[in-house]
Design a protein around this motif. Sequence first.
Motif, short mmCIF file in Angstrom:
data_model
loop_
_atom_site.label_atom_id
_atom_site.label_comp_id
_atom_site.label_asym_id
_atom_site.label_seq_id
_atom_site.Cartn_x
_atom_site.Cartn_y
_atom_site.Cartn_z
N ILE A 150 0.82 -1.21 0.00
CA ILE A 150 0.00 0.00 0.00
C ILE A 150 0.86 1.26 0.00
CG2 ILE A 150 -1.90 -1.14 1.17
CD1 ILE A 150 -1.05 0.29 3.74
N PHE A 151 2.16 1.12 0.32
CA PHE A 151 3.06 2.28 0.32
C PHE A 151 3.69 2.53 -1.04
CE2 PHE A 151 3.27 0.83 4.81
CZ PHE A 151 2.66 1.96 5.38
N TYR A 152 3.55 1.57 -1.96
CA TYR A 152 4.13 1.71 -3.29
C TYR A 152 3.04 2.09 -4.30
CZ TYR A 152 7.87 -0.85 -1.01
OH TYR A 152 8.84 -1.26 -0.16
#
Length: 93
Positions: free
Chosen positions: A90-92
Motif C-alpha cells: 500500500i506504500f508503493y
Amino acid sequence: MGLISKRKNKKYSYKPRHYEFDGDGSPFAMGHKFDQFRTTVGENKGLKGKFKTAMADLKKSDKNANLRLLVIIALLVLVFLFIIGFDLSIFYA
C-alpha cells in the motif's frame, strides 16, 4: 486498676543491637539503595513536572542507548507486522 480510667499501655525504648547504619538515621527506615541517584523519586510532582524530568533524563542519557532502543522497537514493529500479515504494497504506487 481503676474502674473509671482506661489502662495505659506500657512503654519501653527499644534500640536494636545490630543494624546496617552506623548511627545514621533510623534502622527501621525503608528505602531502596538507589533512591539517592534517581531523579524520579522524591516529592510528588504534577504531570508536567514528571514529563520535564523524564525529558531531562532522556537528553542526559547515552545516545548509543537511545539509538539501540529505537532499532529494537523498529524490529519488534516489523516482526509484529509480519506476523499479522500486513501488506506493505500500500506504500508503493
